[in-house]
Every structure is written in C-alpha cells, then in structure tokens.
Design a protein around this motif. Structure first.
Motif, PDB file in Angstrom:
ATOM      1  N   GLY A   1       0.867   4.145  -1.444  1.00 49.47           N
ATOM      2  CA  GLY A   1       1.561   5.253  -1.781  1.00 49.47           C
ATOM      3  C   GLY A   1       2.280   5.736  -0.553  1.00 49.47           C
ATOM      4  O   GLY A   1       2.116   5.259   0.370  1.00 49.47           O
ATOM      5  N   ASN A   2       2.902   6.841  -0.816  1.00 47.53           N
ATOM      6  CA  ASN A   2       3.724   7.466   0.561  1.00 47.53           C
ATOM      7  C   ASN A   2       2.646   8.267   1.267  1.00 47.53           C
ATOM      8  O   ASN A   2       2.827   9.702   1.417  1.00 47.53           O
ATOM      9  CB  ASN A   2       4.789   8.453  -0.134  1.00 47.53           C
ATOM     10  CG  ASN A   2       5.749   8.653   1.033  1.00 47.53           C
ATOM     11  OD1 ASN A   2       5.528   8.275   2.217  1.00 47.53           O
ATOM     12  ND2 ASN A   2       6.313   9.805   0.648  1.00 47.53           N
ATOM     13  N   HIS A   3       1.903   7.758   2.020  1.00 48.76           N
ATOM     14  CA  HIS A   3       0.645   8.339   2.641  1.00 48.76           C
ATOM     15  C   HIS A   3       0.907   8.014   3.997  1.00 48.76           C
ATOM     16  O   HIS A   3       1.455   6.866   4.344  1.00 48.76           O
ATOM     17  CB  HIS A   3      -0.739   8.161   2.062  1.00 48.76           C
ATOM     18  CG  HIS A   3      -0.864   8.322   0.744  1.00 48.76           C
ATOM     19  ND1 HIS A   3      -0.475   9.431   0.242  1.00 48.76           N
ATOM     20  CD2 HIS A   3      -1.178   7.505  -0.208  1.00 48.76           C
ATOM     21  CE1 HIS A   3      -0.807   9.510  -0.958  1.00 48.76           C
ATOM     22  NE2 HIS A   3      -1.013   8.368  -1.428  1.00 48.76           N
TER      23      HIS A   3
ATOM     24  N   GLN B   1      -2.536   4.859   4.016  1.00 48.12           N
ATOM     25  CA  GLN B   1      -2.227   3.443   3.180  1.00 48.12           C
ATOM     26  C   GLN B   1      -1.983   2.221   4.174  1.00 48.12           C
ATOM     27  O   GLN B   1      -2.150   2.467   5.390  1.00 48.12           O
ATOM     28  CB  GLN B   1      -1.037   3.618   2.451  1.00 48.12           C
ATOM     29  CG  GLN B   1       0.163   4.088   3.161  1.00 48.12           C
ATOM     30  CD  GLN B   1       0.966   3.249   3.996  1.00 48.12           C
ATOM     31  OE1 GLN B   1       0.906   1.982   3.652  1.00 48.12           O
ATOM     32  NE2 GLN B   1       1.594   3.853   4.959  1.00 48.12           N
ATOM     33  N   LEU B   2      -1.974   1.142   3.650  1.00 53.80           N
ATOM     34  CA  LEU B   2      -1.954  -0.236   4.283  1.00 53.80           C
ATOM     35  C   LEU B   2      -0.833  -1.183   4.132  1.00 53.80           C
ATOM     36  O   LEU B   2      -0.803  -2.175   4.503  1.00 53.80           O
ATOM     37  CB  LEU B   2      -3.080  -1.321   4.063  1.00 53.80           C
ATOM     38  CG  LEU B   2      -4.447  -0.964   4.854  1.00 53.80           C
ATOM     39  CD1 LEU B   2      -5.418  -2.090   4.436  1.00 53.80           C
ATOM     40  CD2 LEU B   2      -4.157  -1.187   6.436  1.00 53.80           C
ATOM     41  N   GLY B   3       0.482  -0.436   3.596  1.00 54.67           N
ATOM     42  CA  GLY B   3       1.381  -1.053   3.320  1.00 54.67           C
ATOM     43  C   GLY B   3       1.652  -1.367   1.749  1.00 54.67           C
ATOM     44  O   GLY B   3       0.641  -1.268   0.874  1.00 54.67           O
ATOM     45  N   GLU B   4       2.497  -1.996   1.364  1.00 54.76           N
ATOM     46  CA  GLU B   4       2.866  -2.307  -0.127  1.00 54.76           C
ATOM     47  C   GLU B   4       2.045  -3.287  -0.790  1.00 54.76           C
ATOM     48  O   GLU B   4       2.407  -3.146  -1.952  1.00 54.76           O
ATOM     49  CB  GLU B   4       4.455  -2.126  -0.294  1.00 54.76           C
ATOM     50  CG  GLU B   4       5.106  -3.506   0.368  1.00 54.76           C
ATOM     51  CD  GLU B   4       6.727  -3.572   0.450  1.00 54.76           C
ATOM     52  OE1 GLU B   4       7.105  -3.034  -0.783  1.00 54.76           O
ATOM     53  OE2 GLU B   4       7.186  -3.638   1.474  1.00 54.76           O
ATOM     54  N   ARG B   5       1.720  -4.234   0.041  1.00 53.61           N
ATOM     55  CA  ARG B   5       0.800  -5.313  -0.643  1.00 53.61           C
ATOM     56  C   ARG B   5      -0.312  -4.655  -1.241  1.00 53.61           C
ATOM     57  O   ARG B   5      -1.072  -3.946  -0.643  1.00 53.61           O
ATOM     58  CB  ARG B   5       0.700  -6.390   0.386  1.00 53.61           C
ATOM     59  CG  ARG B   5       1.797  -6.998   0.826  1.00 53.61           C
ATOM     60  CD  ARG B   5       1.593  -8.137   1.927  1.00 53.61           C
ATOM     61  NE  ARG B   5       2.763  -8.711   2.233  1.00 53.61           N
ATOM     62  CZ  ARG B   5       3.529  -9.861   1.716  1.00 53.61           C
ATOM     63  NH1 ARG B   5       2.792 -10.383   0.673  1.00 53.61           N
ATOM     64  NH2 ARG B   5       4.520 -10.204   1.975  1.00 53.61           N
ATOM     65  N   ILE B   6      -0.711  -5.299  -2.607  1.00 56.11           N
ATOM     66  CA  ILE B   6      -2.096  -4.763  -3.018  1.00 56.11           C
ATOM     67  C   ILE B   6      -3.080  -5.698  -2.784  1.00 56.11           C
ATOM     68  O   ILE B   6      -2.783  -6.970  -3.194  1.00 56.11           O
ATOM     69  CB  ILE B   6      -1.778  -4.678  -4.651  1.00 56.11           C
ATOM     70  CG1 ILE B   6      -0.677  -3.707  -4.766  1.00 56.11           C
ATOM     71  CG2 ILE B   6      -3.037  -4.317  -5.423  1.00 56.11           C
ATOM     72  CD1 ILE B   6      -0.235  -3.613  -6.281  1.00 56.11           C
ATOM     73  N   LEU B   7      -3.961  -5.448  -2.094  1.00 57.33           N
ATOM     74  CA  LEU B   7      -5.084  -6.299  -1.870  1.00 57.33           C
ATOM     75  C   LEU B   7      -6.297  -6.211  -2.796  1.00 57.33           C
ATOM     76  O   LEU B   7      -6.715  -5.220  -3.456  1.00 57.33           O
ATOM     77  CB  LEU B   7      -5.637  -5.980  -0.580  1.00 57.33           C
ATOM     78  CG  LEU B   7      -4.655  -5.681   0.811  1.00 57.33           C
ATOM     79  CD1 LEU B   7      -5.490  -5.498   1.974  1.00 57.33           C
ATOM     80  CD2 LEU B   7      -3.554  -6.895   0.945  1.00 57.33           C
ATOM     81  N   ARG B   8      -6.879  -7.411  -2.940  1.00 59.43           N
ATOM     82  CA  ARG B   8      -8.501  -7.197  -3.826  1.00 59.43           C
ATOM     83  C   ARG B   8      -9.280  -6.538  -2.713  1.00 59.43           C
ATOM     84  O   ARG B   8      -9.095  -6.332  -1.615  1.00 59.43           O
ATOM     85  CB  ARG B   8      -8.843  -8.654  -3.482  1.00 59.43           C
ATOM     86  CG  ARG B   8      -8.022  -9.722  -4.734  1.00 59.43           C
ATOM     87  CD  ARG B   8      -8.583 -11.032  -4.571  1.00 59.43           C
ATOM     88  NE  ARG B   8      -8.459 -11.564  -3.327  1.00 59.43           N
ATOM     89  CZ  ARG B   8      -9.163 -12.702  -3.028  1.00 59.43           C
ATOM     90  NH1 ARG B   8     -10.438 -13.543  -3.652  1.00 59.43           N
ATOM     91  NH2 ARG B   8      -9.224 -13.399  -1.743  1.00 59.43           N
TER      92      ARG B   8
END
Lengths: 235, 235
Positions: free
Chosen positions: A175-177, A215-222
């Motif tokens: 999100g926008n963090h 946050q680490l960007g828009e990709r959703i990681l396992r």
C-alpha cells in the motif's frame, strides 16, 4: 549441508564425537569422507571448527573435533510472523535460520486458517529439524528461538510493546506506505503478515504497539520470499 | 493466485473469455466466485484489469474482461544462473517471475551435475507453468524470457560481453570481495553460481566478460534465497 552440527549426545569425550544418522550418510555419500579427512563442524549452541575422521564404518563415524571459531553474528532483529501454511512454514524455519534471525514470534492473524495451528510441523522436534537444516546451510551453530503466540490481541497489546522498545518497529504491508528502509545497523522489530495480508484492525493494533507500515513495491511476494527480501533490504 | 492469467486460447471475443481448468477450480474453491462477482485478471503478454463472471457452471466459467492497466515494471536486469538442481529449479522459476526478472540465462558450470540438464522441468511447457505461478503470485502478466546455455565457455566468451555492455556486471561470490551494492537504478547483469559456488576459472572468465565479484556476507544461502536476497539488495 555446509556444516555438520554436533549434538551434546554425540560427545563421548571433550573433543570426541560418534555419529550414526543422516550425518553419517552425508559424510559417506556427499563428502565421500575417509579416515584422515577433515570437515567443518559446529557444536549446537557453541563454537564451530573442524573435525578429523578417526574411524568410519558403515554404521558410525568417530571424529576428533577442534572447536575454536565463533558462529556468525545474528541479525539485530525480532521477527513477528503470522503463522504461514504448513508447507511454507517448514521452509520459513529453514530460511530464518539461514538468514541469521535470532528470534521469531509466530502469531495468529485474522487471515491465518485455524487448521494451520494443528500442523505437526509446529511440534518442537519438527521445528528444530528445520532450523538445523537452515543452520547447516548457512554455517551457523546457534538455533533461533521460536515463540508461539496463538492469540493476536493479548500478544500485541501486552507483550509486543516490551519487544519493540529500543528498536525500530516495522510492519511489512502493501500500500501507500514509506518504502522499507535499507542498510540499518540499529535493532529492528519486523512483523510480516499472512497470505492476503493483515487486516486494518491488526495494522492499527500493531501501530499502537510501535510498528509502522513499510512496503516493498507493488509485487505480492510469497511469505518465504518476503522474509528474505525484507531482511536483505533492511540489513 | 492473486491474478488470474488469461491465455490467447481463452478468448471467444475481444472482451470475453471461457475458462475450464485449474483456474475455474480456483475461482470456485478459493474465490467462491458467483455470477456478477469480479476478479483481477491479466492477459499473458498484455494488459491487466478486471473480469466479471457472466456464467459459472461446474465445467466452465465465462467472463467479461476489461484490460486497462499496464503490468508492473520489470527489474533492469539479466540474471545469469548456474543451473540449479531440479527441485530448486522449479521454485527459482517462480521466484524470478514473482520478483520481476525479465530475462534469465541458465548456464552450465563445473559444479552443476550433468544429470540436472536431463530434468523434465527444463521442457518449455514445464518452465512456462512455473513462471505463470510466479506471475499469478506477484500480479504480473509478462513472462520472463528463459535462455538455456549448456556450454559455459562459448556463452561467457562469445555472447555474455554483449549482454553486459552498458550494464553493471556483478557476480555473487562468497569471499573477500566488495559487498553487493544497494538501491541501484542502472541496468545490471548479475551471475549467481551453483551450490558450492563458481570455480576460480569461471570467476576469471566471468571477470573478463565484465562481471566483478560481490558478496552478501559469510552465510551461505540456498540458490533460491540468494536470488531473492541479491535482487532485494540491488534494487
């Protein structure tokens, strides 16, 4: 296995051990050990060093050990992790041990399926087995501490603030963090959510305990990938 | 599955698709989809957006799709990877797709067991299956390119220099090297070795092609963990 880990029960003298399990198989099949060969060893909870093969037969190996090196430093971190699904949990135990996390708190979350708490992979012996695989990979001899907190609210309200005190408190959350900070040297308390993420109520409660979203960007990681990526970024 | 990926063959009109495989099962069992529900979709190699369920029966689902969002940016990276063991290879394909690597060159190395090249997981369909799992996880619709180079020396001498040109060339290698740089925005060519690492001859040849050794600390990481950690550090 980049390091052969020795249990207390293996010692038959101050610098003598006898082994007879998967470690013997590994010596025979991977290292192709022979009498006189030496290999890297570590005493669980103690020093690391080398061992020389004194005797090797199909059922056991006797080694003379020299333990004179400290294990690698751990990260200055407490990792608070929503309980992953069982298959992922085993790999996460290996990963945290390999990466040098000294303490992991497994916590419940709204999006953790209740059945996950029933997994045999949470038995102390099963946890220890995976942690040892991770230590053998990394060449470390010190087991991480694994704490199990089945109830989110009492943990976050009553016990988490004391863990966070004196550390930088972060919670990985899409999100926008602000982006996850880099190259820290200070101690950190980091929370990582379940598949599907923390719910807003949980983020609020973690915030009151001192953990701010990053946050680490828009990709959703396992989960396993997120743990590795966040630690590699932070330290 | 955080994104349902659509194949060309699914389209029965410009904005209509019919699905009937594991994606249908996922819609039914995980999303508990019903007519009128919407879900996130992406067209493989194209845009992403949403789909509304028009019809849902036990054998197939018909969706109306609106594709209006670009996929997330890829990393400015070519990853040169010594072929991992088959079990690890499948997870590495997922990881590189999830992390946004646009191109991977799988290369031989002295410490890659010859038998690894025989694995069915290197068949194009098997590779694609794992890449799609990784894209579904990350919410991305663009498949990475996977290049297979079975011979180390001709690849590194004849083709690698052109890949490295105009990029920062790095090879992950334990030892007394500079630490892996952080937060780069320039393009990178990164080589990661096999279990047991590159041999000195390979490091020499990679150096002549423009790749300089960098390290991540004294812990030895599994290949999948090393890939994630290096990418999280670099970008």
């Amino acid at each position: 296995m980049n390091l052969l880990l020795l249990e207390e029960a293996d010692f038959i003298g101050p610098d003598r051990v006898v082994l007879g399990d998967r470690r013997l198989t590994h010596m025979q099949e991977v290292h192709r050990s022979a009498v006189g060969h030496s290999l890297r060893v570590g005493r669980i909870g103690g020093l690391m060093g080398t061992a020389q093969v004194l005797r090797l037969d199909p059922r056991e190996a006797e080694l003379q050990v020299t333990l004179d090196q400290p294990p690698p430093a751990k990260l200055p971190l407490t990792l608070v992790l929503a309980l992953p699904r069982p298959k992922m949990l085993r790999r996460v135990f290996q990963t945290v041990a390999t990466m040098g996390v000294p303490r992991v708190v497994l916590v419940n979350s709204y999006r953790v399926e209740k059945s996950f708490w029933q997994t045999p992979f949470l038995e102390p012996e099963a946890i220890r087995e995976q942690l040892i695989l991770g230590l053998e990979q990394a060449r470390d001899s010190v087991l991480p501490e694994i704490v199990i907190e089945k109830r989110f609210k009492p943990f976050v309200e009553d016990r988490l603030p004391a863990i966070v005190e004196g550390t930088l408190g972060l919670v990985g959350h899409p999100g926008n963090h602000p982006p996850c900070p880099r190259a820290l040297t200070e101690p950190v308390t980091l929370a990582i959510g379940p598949e599907g993420g923390w719910i807003p109520y949980e983020i609020d409660l973690l915030g009151k305990a001192g953990l701010q979203p990053v946050q680490l960007g828009e990709r959703i990681l396992r989960v396993e990938t997120a743990v590795t990526a966040l630690l590699a970024r932070l330290f």
